[in-house]
Scaffold this motif. Sequence first.
Motif: not given
Length: 145
Positions: A52-53, A55-56, A77, A110, A114, A117-120
Amino acid sequence: MQTWTHSPDHIFVNRIDIQCEITPVPFKDISRQAAGEPSSAIRERVIAARRIQEERFRDCKGIHCNAQMTERMIHEYAEPDDRSLDMLRMAMERLSLSARAYSRILKVARTIADLEGSPSVLQQHLAEAISYRTLDRGDWAERGI
C-alpha cells in the motif's frame, strides 16, 4: 548553536517512533497465555501494508514508506478528522509531547491504518499511535525508565 528545551536524553528518545513500556509476565502466568496470532498472518499483513505504501509513494522520488513522509505528505495522507485532531491536541497538551512527536504519531497512525487496510486514519489508529509514545510522557524520567 542548539538550545536544549528538555534534557539531552529526552531529545534522543523523542526520535524513536514507537516506544512501549513492557511489564514482565509472572512465571506462573506464562503457560496460561492463549496462543496469539500466527507470525505468518502478521507477516502477510505487513507485506500488504508495505505494498500500500509503495503504491502511495510510487511517484515520490526517494519516499517508499510512511516513516519517510514529509510534513506536506503527512497532511495529505495522514491528516486526522476534526474529532481525532481534538483527541491528538488533548494528548499533546496532557502528555507535554513535542512537535516532533506530533509528526511521528501521525506517521505511525497512518501505518496502523495501512495494516488494517483502512484508506483513512481513524480515531482508533491515532489513539493506538499515541499510546506508543510512552517515553515522551513527562514522568518517564521520574519512573526510572
